[in-house]
Design a protein around this motif. Structure first.
Motif, PDB file in Angstrom:
ATOM      1  N   TYR A   2      -0.967   7.138 -11.492  1.00 13.02           N
ATOM      2  CA  TYR A   2      -1.689   7.328 -10.254  1.00 13.02           C
ATOM      3  C   TYR A   2      -3.001   6.564 -10.344  1.00 13.02           C
ATOM      4  CZ  TYR A   2      -3.650   9.511  -6.118  1.00 13.02           C
ATOM      5  OH  TYR A   2      -4.193   9.731  -4.883  1.00 13.02           O
ATOM      6  N   TYR A   3      -3.390   5.939  -9.219  1.00 13.09           N
ATOM      7  CA  TYR A   3      -4.591   5.126  -9.183  1.00 13.09           C
ATOM      8  C   TYR A   3      -5.474   5.489  -8.004  1.00 13.09           C
ATOM      9  CZ  TYR A   3      -1.931   2.141 -12.345  1.00 13.09           C
ATOM     10  OH  TYR A   3      -1.193   1.664 -13.393  1.00 13.09           O
ATOM     11  N   ALA A   4      -6.759   5.378  -8.212  1.00 15.66           N
ATOM     12  CA  ALA A   4      -7.678   5.453  -7.095  1.00 15.66           C
ATOM     13  C   ALA A   4      -7.430   4.273  -6.170  1.00 15.66           C
ATOM     14  CB  ALA A   4      -9.122   5.444  -7.591  1.00 15.66           C
ATOM     15  N   ASP A   5      -7.628   4.493  -4.877  1.00 15.92           N
ATOM     16  CA  ASP A   5      -7.396   3.423  -3.912  1.00 15.92           C
ATOM     17  C   ASP A   5      -8.237   2.183  -4.211  1.00 15.92           C
ATOM     18  OD1 ASP A   5      -6.956   5.607  -1.018  1.00 15.92           O
ATOM     19  OD2 ASP A   5      -5.546   4.933  -2.544  1.00 15.92           O
ATOM     20  N   SER A   6      -9.411   2.386  -4.764  1.00 15.63           N
ATOM     21  CA  SER A   6     -10.318   1.277  -5.005  1.00 15.63           C
ATOM     22  C   SER A   6      -9.836   0.313  -6.082  1.00 15.63           C
ATOM     23  CB  SER A   6     -11.703   1.810  -5.387  1.00 15.63           C
ATOM     24  OG  SER A   6     -11.638   2.613  -6.555  1.00 15.63           O
ATOM     25  N   VAL A   7      -8.882   0.745  -6.912  1.00 10.67           N
ATOM     26  CA  VAL A   7      -8.415  -0.107  -8.004  1.00 10.67           C
ATOM     27  C   VAL A   7      -6.939  -0.443  -7.918  1.00 10.67           C
ATOM     28  CG1 VAL A   7     -10.199   0.857  -9.497  1.00 10.67           C
ATOM     29  CG2 VAL A   7      -7.863   1.754  -9.619  1.00 10.67           C
ATOM     30  N   LYS A   8      -6.228   0.093  -6.951  1.00  8.10           N
ATOM     31  CA  LYS A   8      -4.803  -0.199  -6.815  1.00  8.10           C
ATOM     32  C   LYS A   8      -4.571  -1.693  -6.662  1.00  8.10           C
ATOM     33  CE  LYS A   8      -2.952   4.086  -4.876  1.00  8.10           C
ATOM     34  NZ  LYS A   8      -2.351   4.717  -3.681  1.00  8.10           N
ATOM     35  N   GLY A   9      -3.581  -2.184  -7.381  1.00  5.48           N
ATOM     36  CA  GLY A   9      -3.261  -3.599  -7.339  1.00  5.48           C
ATOM     37  C   GLY A   9      -4.079  -4.443  -8.278  1.00  5.48           C
ATOM     38  N   ARG A  10      -5.137  -3.883  -8.849  1.00  8.39           N
ATOM     39  CA  ARG A  10      -5.994  -4.620  -9.769  1.00  8.39           C
ATOM     40  C   ARG A  10      -5.969  -4.045 -11.185  1.00  8.39           C
ATOM     41  NH1 ARG A  10     -11.285  -4.677  -9.135  1.00  8.39           N
ATOM     42  NH2 ARG A  10     -11.399  -2.647  -8.073  1.00  8.39           N
ATOM     43  N   PHE A  11      -5.886  -2.730 -11.299  1.00  5.23           N
ATOM     44  CA  PHE A  11      -5.904  -2.066 -12.596  1.00  5.23           C
ATOM     45  C   PHE A  11      -4.518  -1.526 -12.920  1.00  5.23           C
ATOM     46  CE2 PHE A  11     -10.648  -0.608 -12.679  1.00  5.23           C
ATOM     47  CZ  PHE A  11     -11.045  -1.896 -12.392  1.00  5.23           C
ATOM     48  N   THR A  12      -4.187  -1.493 -14.207  1.00  7.97           N
ATOM     49  CA  THR A  12      -2.937  -0.926 -14.669  1.00  7.97           C
ATOM     50  C   THR A  12      -3.191  -0.045 -15.878  1.00  7.97           C
ATOM     51  OG1 THR A  12      -1.692  -2.879 -13.929  1.00  7.97           O
ATOM     52  CG2 THR A  12      -0.603  -1.392 -15.470  1.00  7.97           C
ATOM     53  N   ILE A  13      -2.749   1.204 -15.798  1.00  8.00           N
ATOM     54  CA  ILE A  13      -2.849   2.107 -16.936  1.00  8.00           C
ATOM     55  C   ILE A  13      -1.512   2.134 -17.660  1.00  8.00           C
ATOM     56  CG2 ILE A  13      -2.247   4.149 -15.574  1.00  8.00           C
ATOM     57  CD1 ILE A  13      -4.201   5.747 -17.341  1.00  8.00           C
ATOM     58  N   SER A  14      -1.560   2.178 -18.971  1.00  9.80           N
ATOM     59  CA  SER A  14      -0.350   2.249 -19.776  1.00  9.80           C
ATOM     60  C   SER A  14      -0.655   3.016 -21.051  1.00  9.80           C
ATOM     61  CB  SER A  14       0.187   0.851 -20.094  1.00  9.80           C
ATOM     62  OG  SER A  14      -0.749   0.102 -20.845  1.00  9.80           O
ATOM     63  N   ARG A  15       0.388   3.375 -21.774  1.00  8.79           N
ATOM     64  CA  ARG A  15       0.179   4.088 -23.031  1.00  8.79           C
ATOM     65  C   ARG A  15       1.239   3.708 -24.033  1.00  8.79           C
ATOM     66  NH1 ARG A  15       0.134  10.191 -21.697  1.00  8.79           N
ATOM     67  NH2 ARG A  15      -0.064  10.400 -23.986  1.00  8.79           N
ATOM     68  N   ASP A  16       0.879   3.822 -25.289  1.00 10.61           N
ATOM     69  CA  ASP A  16       1.774   3.588 -26.402  1.00 10.61           C
ATOM     70  C   ASP A  16       1.729   4.838 -27.255  1.00 10.61           C
ATOM     71  OD1 ASP A  16       3.053   2.876 -28.786  1.00 10.61           O
ATOM     72  OD2 ASP A  16       2.391   0.800 -28.654  1.00 10.61           O
ATOM     73  N   ASN A  17       2.756   5.651 -27.163  1.00  8.08           N
ATOM     74  CA  ASN A  17       2.761   6.926 -27.861  1.00  8.08           C
ATOM     75  C   ASN A  17       3.031   6.796 -29.356  1.00  8.08           C
ATOM     76  OD1 ASN A  17       2.171   8.182 -25.482  1.00  8.08           O
ATOM     77  ND2 ASN A  17       4.187   9.095 -25.172  1.00  8.08           N
ATOM     78  N   VAL A  18       3.425   5.609 -29.792  1.00 12.50           N
ATOM     79  CA  VAL A  18       3.563   5.352 -31.217  1.00 12.50           C
ATOM     80  C   VAL A  18       2.199   5.043 -31.819  1.00 12.50           C
ATOM     81  CG1 VAL A  18       4.582   3.875 -32.974  1.00 12.50           C
ATOM     82  CG2 VAL A  18       5.935   4.574 -30.986  1.00 12.50           C
TER      83      VAL A  18
END
Length: 123
Positions: free
Chosen positions: A59-75
């Motif tokens: 989920y992203y704030a409208d102000s950053v949609k299309g510009r920011f990407t969150i991801s995770r590496d659980n390893v």
């Protein structure tokens, strides 16, 4: 004790990119939803992005949609925030946080916080 340490902040020109990292200690990282928040001087802390435990929901704030990407590496026990097309308005201290109960969208829902990393975008 769960500890979070952010890195990757710095100075970048408008239109540039940065990738923030948040390293999380402990053996239960995969059980936490993770979020990024930011706070500029004189302004309230605001939600930026969140990701579910498995990484399947974001989920992203409208102000950053299309510009920011969150991801995770659980390893690696690490969550990332890729920031592209940065604007001066993105200048703030960015903090990552862990939510033991889900994927919160409010700061008050998060249980553990990092110290923050400064992002400065020049014009």
């Amino acid at each position: 004790q769960v500890q979070l340490v952010e890195s990757g902040g710095g100075l970048v020109q408008a239109g540039g990119s940065l990738r923030l990292s948040c390293a999380v200690s402990g053996r239960t990282f995969s059980s936490y939803g993770m979020g990024w928040f930011r706070q500029a001087p004189g302004k309230e802390r605001e939600f930026v992005a969140a990701i579910s435990r498995s990484g399947g929901r974001t989920y992203y704030a409208d102000s950053v949609k299309g510009r920011f990407t969150i991801s995770r590496d659980n390893v690696k026990n690490t969550v990332y925030l890729q920031m592209n097309s940065l604007k001066p308005e993105d200048t703030a201290v960015y903090s990552c946080a862990a939510d033991a109960y889900g994927m919160g969208l409010r700061a008050a829902e998060y249980d553990y916080w990092g110290q923050g990393t400064q992002v400065t975008v020049s014009s």
